[in-house]
Design an enzyme around this catalytic site. Structure first.
Site, PDB file in Angstrom:
ATOM      1  N   CYS A  84       0.946  -1.314   0.134  1.00 40.85           N
ATOM      2  CA  CYS A  84      -0.233  -0.288  -0.036  1.00 40.85           C
ATOM      3  C   CYS A  84       0.984   1.684  -0.087  1.00 40.85           C
ATOM      4  O   CYS A  84       0.105   2.171   0.248  1.00 40.85           O
ATOM      5  CB  CYS A  84      -0.860   0.236   1.010  1.00 40.85           C
ATOM      6  SG  CYS A  84       0.382  -0.538   2.811  1.00 40.85           S
TER       7      CYS A  84
ATOM      8  N   CYS B  13      -1.033  -3.253   8.326  1.00 42.15           N
ATOM      9  CA  CYS B  13      -1.096  -1.864   9.193  1.00 42.15           C
ATOM     10  C   CYS B  13      -1.077  -2.202  10.511  1.00 42.15           C
ATOM     11  O   CYS B  13      -0.050  -2.125  10.699  1.00 42.15           O
ATOM     12  CB  CYS B  13      -2.590  -1.313   9.177  1.00 42.15           C
ATOM     13  SG  CYS B  13      -2.613  -0.163   8.204  1.00 42.15           S
TER      14      CYS B  13
END
Lengths: 257, 141
Positions: free
Chosen positions: B37, B107
Site C-alpha cells: 500500500c 497495518c
C-alpha cells in the site's frame, strides 16, 4: 480478487490455443474436458467444440487462459480489447434467454468472469500483480513484503518534505504571506515532476523486465529464470507503490485530484 | 469500509507524533514499510539503559488511517513498558483494540515490526547481542 493459485505457475494449463508455452502441457495439448451436454471433448473453450453449448468455467482457470492467451506481460492491448468485445457479445446473457436455466447461469458466470479478467489484464500493472499473485510471489493482506532500507529512507524523506510543504501551506496563508503561496506551489510542482519522473523510470524498468519475463516463457527449462524474474518484478512493484503514493499525495496538495 | 471510532480518534488526535534524536545512544529507530500500500512508518523510542524502560516514544507515519492509528497506539502502549514487555506486543492486540478489518491487518503488522525494529536498533547501539527474535524480524525476506 479471487486468487486461489499459490503454486508455481503452470504455464499454459487450461489454455487450448496456446502453443507458446513449452513445458509439461505440451504432451497433453488440451485438458480432457468433456461437454456437459453432448459428452464429447469440449476443447476447453467457452463453447463446446462439438455441439456449441456454453461450458462451465474450469475450476482453476486463470484470466490469461480465459482469453486463450499465454501468460505474457507484454500483450497486444488493442487485440485484447477486441477479443473482450467479441466475447462480451458472444457470452451476453441476452443470447441465452431461451436456453435452460443452467446455460443462463453459465452465461452469467462467464460474462462476469470476462469483465473481471479484462479489467485485470488490460492494465499492465494489475496484469503483473495478477501474475505474481497467482504464483504466490505477491500476496494480499498480512504477508510481510520487506522493502530495502535505502528505499524506505528515501521514501520517508520525500514524504517529509511533502509534509513540510503541506504544513507551510496550511499555516502561512493569511495576509502578508501571499507571496509564499506562489513559492510553495512552485515547490510542490517541482516535487510532483520529480516523483513523476521517478514513476516513469520505474515503469520503464518494469517494461524491460516484462520483456525478460516473456522470453523465459519460451525456455523449456525456464523455471529458475522465471523465479528470478518474478522476484525482480515484485521488487519493482513495491518501489512503484511508494512512488505512486507520493505522486498521488502531491497531486492532492496541488488540488488536482 | 468504515473505520472504528478508536481508529478515527487516533487518526484525528494522533498521540506522540514527532521524532527523537536519531544519534542519541539511548534512542532506537525503526523504519518499516508496507510496499503493497506504500505506507511508511517510523517509530522511535528513548530507552533507559539501566532500567530498560521505554521513557519516550514518537512516531511518524505516512499512510492510511489504520496505519496511523496502529502506530499511534503502539507508542501509547510501549511508553513506560520495559523493552521485554514491549517486544511481547503482538499485532493481534492492535487489531483487537482498534477493531481493524481483515484488509487492514497489515497495518498492525507494520506497527509490530516497527516496535521490534526500533528495539533491535537500540540493542545494536547498546552493543547487545541481537536476540533471536530481533534478528528474525529484521531479516529481510
Amino acid at each position: 480478487m479471487g486468487c486461489a493459485g499459490f503454486s508455481a505457475p503452470t504455464l499454459g494449463e487450461g489454455d487450448p490455443e496456446n502453443s507458446m508455452t513449452a513445458t509439461r502441457t505440451q504432451t497433453e495439448p488440451t485438458p480432457s474436458l468433456s461437454c456437459w451436454s453432448c459428452k464429447a471433448p469440449s476443447g476447453g473453450g467457452h463453447f463446446c467444440a462439438a455441439c456449441g453449448k456454453i461450458q462451465p468455467l474450469p475450476r482453476d482457470a486463470d484470466y490469461f487462459a480465459f482469453f486463450a492467451l499465454p501468460q505474457k506481460l507484454q500483450i497486444d492491448e488493442p487485440g485484447l480489447e477486441q477479443r473482450f468485445h467479441q466475447l462480451s457479445w458472444k457470452l451476453h446473457p441476452d443470447n441465452f434467454v431461451k436456453a435452460s436455466e443452467y446455460e443462463r447461469n453459465l452465461a452469467l458466470e462467464r460474462s462476469s468472469e470476462l469483465n473481471d479478467a479484462y479489467r485485470m489484464l488490460r492494465d499492465p500493472i494489475s496484469r503483473v500483480e495478477y501474475l505474481l499473485l497467482r504464483a504466490g510471489v505477491r500476496k494480499e493482506g498480512t504477508t510481510k513484503q520487506q522493502a530495502p532500507p535505502e528505499l524506505l529512507e528515501e521514501v520517508f524523506e520525500l514524504n517529509e518534505s511533502l509534509d513540510e510543504l503541506r504544513e507551510a501551506k496550511s499555516e502561512g496563508l493569511p495576509s502578508e504571506a501571499r507571496g509564499d503561496l506562489t513559492e510553495l506551489r512552485a515547490k510542490l510542482t517541482e516535487a510532483q515532476q520529480n516523483f513523476q519522473q521517478k514513476l516513469a523510470e520505474v515503469d520503464a524498468e518494469l517494461n524491460a523486465v516484462f520483456a525478460e519475463w516473456d522470453q523465459t516463457l519460451a525456455q523449456p527449462d525456464g523455471d529458475a529464470a522465471r523465479k528470478a524474474v518474478m522476484a525482480k518484478l515484485n521488487e519493482l512493484l513495491n518501489r512503484r507503490s511508494y512512488i505512486r503514493n507520493l505522486v498521488r499525495n502531491v497531486g492532492e496538495e496541488l488540488g488536482q485530484n | 469500509m468504515a473505520y472504528s471510532d478508536k481508529v478515527i480518534d487516533h487518526y484525528n488526535n494522533p498521540r506522540n507524533v514527532g521524532s527523537l534524536d536519531k544519534k542519541d545512544q539511548n534512542v532506537g529507530t525503526g523504519l518499516v514499510g508496507a510496499p503493497e500500500c506504500g505506507d511508511v512508518m517510523k517509530l522511535q523510542m528513548k530507552i533507559n539503559p539501566e532500567t530498560r524502560v521505554i521513557e519516550d516514544a514518537k512516531f511518524k507515519t505516512f499512510g492510511c488511517g489504520s496505519a496511523i492509528a496502529s502506530s499511534s497506539l503502539a507508542t501509547e502502549w510501549v511508553r513506560g513498558k520495559t523493552v521485554e514487555e514491549a517486544l511481547a506486543i503482538k499485532n493481534t492486540d492492535i487489531v483487537r483494540e482498534l477493531s481493524l478489518p481483515p484488509v487492514k491487518i497489515h497495518c498492525s503488522v507494520l506497527a509490530e515490526d516497527a516496535i521490534k525494529a526500533a528495539i533491535s536498533d537500540w540493542k545494536k547501539k547498546a552493543g547487545e547481542e541481537q536476540t533471536a527474535e530481533a534478528s528474525a524480524t529484521s531479516a529481510h525476506s
